[in-house]
Design an enzyme around this catalytic site. Structure first.
Site, PDB file in Angstrom:
ATOM      1  N   HIS A 212       7.652   4.401 -10.142  1.00 48.18           N
ATOM      2  CA  HIS A 212       7.378   5.747  -9.628  1.00 48.18           C
ATOM      3  C   HIS A 212       6.621   6.555 -10.682  1.00 48.18           C
ATOM      4  CE1 HIS A 212      10.919   5.430  -6.536  1.00 48.18           C
ATOM      5  NE2 HIS A 212      10.023   4.469  -6.423  1.00 48.18           N
TER       6      HIS A 212
ATOM      7  N   ASP B 291       5.006   2.953  -2.734  1.00 51.13           N
ATOM      8  CA  ASP B 291       3.952   3.595  -3.528  1.00 51.13           C
ATOM      9  C   ASP B 291       3.280   4.758  -2.802  1.00 51.13           C
ATOM     10  OD1 ASP B 291       4.516   1.589  -5.394  1.00 51.13           O
ATOM     11  OD2 ASP B 291       3.049   0.249  -4.486  1.00 51.13           O
TER      12      ASP B 291
ATOM     13  N   THR C 275       7.946  -8.868  -7.050  1.00 55.95           N
ATOM     14  CA  THR C 275       7.628  -8.341  -8.385  1.00 55.95           C
ATOM     15  C   THR C 275       8.171  -9.273  -9.476  1.00 55.95           C
ATOM     16  OG1 THR C 275       9.681  -7.070  -8.421  1.00 55.95           O
ATOM     17  CG2 THR C 275       7.727  -5.949  -7.558  1.00 55.95           C
TER      18      THR C 275
END
Ligand code: GDP
Ligand code: IMO
Ligand code: MG
Length: 421
Positions: A41, A13, A129
């Site tokens: 992104h 990130d 995730t």
């Protein structure tokens, strides 16, 4: 020939999506080579605001061809949704986006197992995730994976049958519900039918491009310290993230990767578990509120910390970084004093990142250096000289510590909020 790898030098990130979107104007090919849709992104340009998970962020530049290499794992539903979303926004990806038939598919059982493994680990969980990333890469390297190429014969059905026999036993033993062969087969046959026009072997595209001196922009997913080997294992992701991954993931010989842009956030963030030596825990503090971010993929709150120069320095060495793209410098505006971590001490001794494992890194004491801040809003700055002296000094201090020049500086999330030096 110019092959440019754009990599994150922290824990993900860093602003890779924005950097790739900015640099893509000059590129012929924009490519993803690792990870999967665990990546998120952010790109903000004339087409709108996008959180992209699989399609290369350089696809907005109409001169580019997008490549998704065999090193990427694909959740077909996410890819289909993304293609549809980009076409709707007028980006037009048909005929200029190619997906390697070698890429592995994230299957429903990978996502289920990801969740079950995380829950079994309790407090020691990685904080994934939950997109099935660990399980799909595990299947890849243990010869249990399913690839697009399997759909060209009846191998898909054969392989799926074996995998469901194996995976259903684990799922049921851990309290989950068994998956049905017919349902999974029909769902994935359906994805293949819709994605077939995008699936194409990349070997000759890449080789011909290299021979013709085309410009390749390689977009890493995750960050250097989520790398399976060099990251803070086991608090890492399941793929190699350092630039050498582009060689296996796309078929680009290492000698061609001659430019490495290290995207570096002006402070540090991390999502999920694992050490973060400069972490700011005081959720009421001014800096915590300033640095706070919401994760692009999972919507979780990102952990935050001061800039860690030992991390950036190590990333520069591991990746052969040739330039830094510093992002979010604008966020530091208004701080009277800025802390940076110059190095670590452990039991009174100086240690480097590579000297300790993840649990050791959790115990190191950052040695802080304090720098004067600036009060000016810098979001309109477009040259280095537009920046206040203290902001310029902050940039120079990073170059000195990393031994790499800062050639791009982000002063806002939009594509044009960028200083090129
Ligand atoms: P990536 O995964 O490396 O592409 O980064 P993310 O998109 O997940 O997170 C970066 C966040 O920072 C996004 O919200 C971007 O819009 C934002 N961003 C990127 N560069 C800048 C910058 O220079 N200034 C500001 N204010 N935001 C930025
Ligand atoms: P981009 O490309 C930040 C983190 C997860 C977790 C660990 C393992 O947007 O920078 P996984 O789902 O990969 O098995 O999770 O890695 N992680 C990321 N953190 N940015 C990412 O991608 C990430 N991709 C995975 O939070 O800690
Ligand atoms: Mg991201």
């Amino acid at each position: 020939m110019t092959v440019i790898a754009v990599i994150g030098s922290q824990w993900g990130d860093e602003g890779k999506g924005k950097a790739v979107d900015f640099l893509a104007e000059r590129a012929d090919y924009v490519a993803r080579f690792n990870g999967g849709n665990n990546a998120g992104h952010t790109v903000i340009n004339q087409f709108g605001t996008f959180k992209i998970h699989l399609v290369p962020s350089g696809i907005f530049a109409q001169n580019t061809t997008g490549l998704i290499g065999g090193g990427v794992v694909i959740d077909p539903q996410v890819l289909l949704e993304e293609i549809e979303m980009l076409n709707k926004a007028g980006v037009g990806v048909d005929g200029r986006l190619w997906v390697s038939p070698r890429s592995h598919l994230i299957m429903p059982y990978h996502k289920i197992l990801d969740g079950l493994y995380e829950e079994a680990k309790g407090k020691g969980a990685t904080g994934t995730t939950r997109r099935g990333i660990g399980p799909v890469f595990a299947d890849k390297v243990s010869y249990n994976g399913i690839r697009w190429t399997d759909f060209t014969s009846d191998m898909f059905e054969q392989r799926l049958e074996v995998q469901l026999t194996l995976k259903n036993k684990i799922i049921v033993a851990l309290g989950g519900e068994a998956l049905k062969f017919e349902a999974v087969r029909d769902e994935y046959r359906g994805y293949y039918a819709r994605l077939k026009p995008y699936i194409r072997e990349l070997f000759s595209i890449v080789q011909d491009g290299l021979k013709a001196n085309k410009i390749f922009l390689l977009e890493q997913a995750m960050g250097t310290f989520l790398d399976t080997d060099w990251g803070t294992y086991p608090f890492v992701t399941a793929s190699t993230t350092i630039p050498s991954a582009a060689s296996a993931g796309l078929g680009i010989p290492p000698k061609y990767i001659n430019n490495v842009v290290g995207v570096t956030k002006a402070y540090t963030t991390r999502v999920g578990g694992g050490p973060l030596p400069t972490e700011i825990h005081d959720t009421e503090s001014e800096v915590y509120k300033k640095f706070g971010e919401v994760a692009a993929t999972t919507g979780r709150i990102r952990r935050v910390g001061w800039l860690d120069l030992e991390i950036v320095r190590t990333a520069a060495q591991l990746s052969g970084m040739t330039e830094i793209c510093l992002t979010k410098l604008d966020v530091l505006s208004g701080l009277k004093e800025i802390q940076v971590c110059a190095g670590y001490k452990l039991n009174g001794e100086s240690v480097r990142y590579a000297d300790v494992d993840a649990y050791g890194l959790d115990k190191v004491e950052p040695v802080y250096k304090s720098l004067p801040g600036w009060s000016e809003d810098i979001t309109q700055a477009r040259t280095f000289e537009d920046l206040p002296a203290n902001a310029q000094n902050y940039v120079k201090m990073i170059e000195d510590a990393a031994g790499v020049p800062v050639k791009m500086i982000g002063v806002g999330p939009e594509r044009e909020a960028t200083i090129r030096r």
